[in-house]
Design an enzyme around this catalytic site. Sequence first.
Site, PDB file in Angstrom:
ATOM      1  N   LYS A  55      -5.971   9.377  -3.111  1.00 45.41           N
ATOM      2  CA  LYS A  55      -5.045   9.575  -1.993  1.00 45.41           C
ATOM      3  C   LYS A  55      -5.810  10.088  -0.772  1.00 45.41           C
ATOM      4  O   LYS A  55      -5.592   9.639   0.346  1.00 45.41           O
ATOM      5  CB  LYS A  55      -3.942  10.568  -2.394  1.00 45.41           C
ATOM      6  CG  LYS A  55      -2.914   9.946  -3.346  1.00 45.41           C
ATOM      7  CD  LYS A  55      -1.987  10.977  -3.989  1.00 45.41           C
ATOM      8  CE  LYS A  55      -1.097  10.298  -5.035  1.00 45.41           C
ATOM      9  NZ  LYS A  55      -0.276  11.229  -5.807  1.00 45.41           N
ATOM     10  N   GLN A  99       0.981  17.385  -6.300  1.00 44.94           N
ATOM     11  CA  GLN A  99       0.735  16.447  -7.405  1.00 44.94           C
ATOM     12  C   GLN A  99       1.376  16.965  -8.693  1.00 44.94           C
ATOM     13  O   GLN A  99       1.197  18.116  -9.080  1.00 44.94           O
ATOM     14  CB  GLN A  99      -0.790  16.271  -7.589  1.00 44.94           C
ATOM     15  CG  GLN A  99      -1.188  15.237  -8.609  1.00 44.94           C
ATOM     16  CD  GLN A  99      -0.826  13.805  -8.210  1.00 44.94           C
ATOM     17  OE1 GLN A  99      -0.756  13.467  -7.030  1.00 44.94           O
ATOM     18  NE2 GLN A  99      -0.597  12.966  -9.195  1.00 44.94           N
ATOM     19  N   ASP A 122       6.894  12.182  -0.687  1.00 41.51           N
ATOM     20  CA  ASP A 122       7.108  11.724  -2.066  1.00 41.51           C
ATOM     21  C   ASP A 122       8.553  11.263  -2.275  1.00 41.51           C
ATOM     22  O   ASP A 122       8.853  10.582  -3.258  1.00 41.51           O
ATOM     23  CB  ASP A 122       6.877  12.905  -3.035  1.00 41.51           C
ATOM     24  CG  ASP A 122       5.581  12.785  -3.814  1.00 41.51           C
ATOM     25  OD1 ASP A 122       5.119  11.666  -4.047  1.00 41.51           O
ATOM     26  OD2 ASP A 122       5.059  13.852  -4.204  1.00 41.51           O
TER      27      ASP A 122
HETATM   28  N1  GUN Z   1       2.318  12.268 -10.430  1.00 39.72           N
HETATM   29  C1  GUN Z   1       2.436  10.980 -10.847  1.00 39.72           C
HETATM   30  N2  GUN Z   1       3.016  10.227  -9.870  1.00 39.72           N
HETATM   31  C2  GUN Z   1       3.263  11.053  -8.840  1.00 39.72           C
HETATM   32  C3  GUN Z   1       3.839  10.850  -7.549  1.00 39.72           C
HETATM   33  O1  GUN Z   1       4.273   9.757  -7.163  1.00 39.72           O
HETATM   34  N3  GUN Z   1       3.910  11.963  -6.759  1.00 39.72           N
HETATM   35  C4  GUN Z   1       3.466  13.182  -7.176  1.00 39.72           C
HETATM   36  N4  GUN Z   1       3.591  14.204  -6.333  1.00 39.72           N
HETATM   37  N5  GUN Z   1       2.929  13.394  -8.365  1.00 39.72           N
HETATM   38  C5  GUN Z   1       2.828  12.326  -9.182  1.00 39.72           C
END
Ligand code: GUN
Length: 298
Positions: A55, A99, A122
């Site tokens: 990311k 995350q 998100d």
């Molecule tokens: N962990 C797995 N997928 C995601 C996501 O789309 N966003 C976040 N914040 N954590 C994740």
Amino acid sequence: MTVAKRIDGKAKAAELAESITRDTAALMDEHGIKPGLAVVIIGEDPASQVYVRNKKRTAESCGFHSVQHTLDADASQPDVLTLIDQLNNDNAIHGILVQLPLPGHLDEQAITQAIAPSKDVDGFHFVNIGKLTAGQTSDAFVPCTPAGCMLMIEDELGNDLSGKNAVVIGRSNIVGKPMASLLLQANATVTITHSRTRDLSQVVAAADIVIAAVGRPDMVKADWVKPGAVVIDVGINRVEKIVDGESKMGLTGDVDFDDVCTVAAAVTPVPGGVGPMTITMLMANTLRSARLTAGLDG
Ligand code: GUN
């Protein structure tokens, strides 16, 4: 024997990232605003570390201001909430992502709901979930994985899914439920299935669109799939694979790709399908947030 189209999520994500990079440069030139993304990672989960690194790398390559906050696995709930409060009030930050999964002692709900809805790239805040469910997507942040899946489905079938049966396998808040909302909004007839569903293979066999998001390696087989269906594989499972007689760890989806390719019209691979699209949608949401704070269209 038919052979399905392999939907190239990696190539589509790269194309979208190019257009995001151009729009980011224009936002800077014309309005002096650089989209800012803050990613918070708590603890040492190895898969999360890989996702967060990707990311950050993508955010930088799009020209964003990108910051990462790494907290120890034993960070307290007030530590995390204080950091979120700082980021909520930081004008250089337009998107905040914590995350998941979090270490077990932390309250995930309280943490995701502490993020300002206007920075919730998100799409996990109840305000954004509510807007999505009510069909108000023009000013909501849609969760990145379903948003990316939807773009790939639209490429195959167009924007209007009237008359199509869509079956979502998995009822998570991150994928299954928002995916169903998006499909419904596009006029599909939607079924959400889960671990308590009876005769799952028969339900899937009626689907023109299948979205598999359960975390069970190679679960969806050719004999479950309607000929000509579009199959989107959200699963990312770490499995042992034998390559040239040697055992290696590799990634596989929830769909048995080679098998399903013999009946479906189009299938996403793992890796190289949904994963890269998810990251690019995070960038799209962050750029959108920056534009909205500047009073521009999202
Ligand atoms: N962990 C797995 N997928 C995601 C996501 O789309 N966003 C976040 N914040 N954590 C994740």
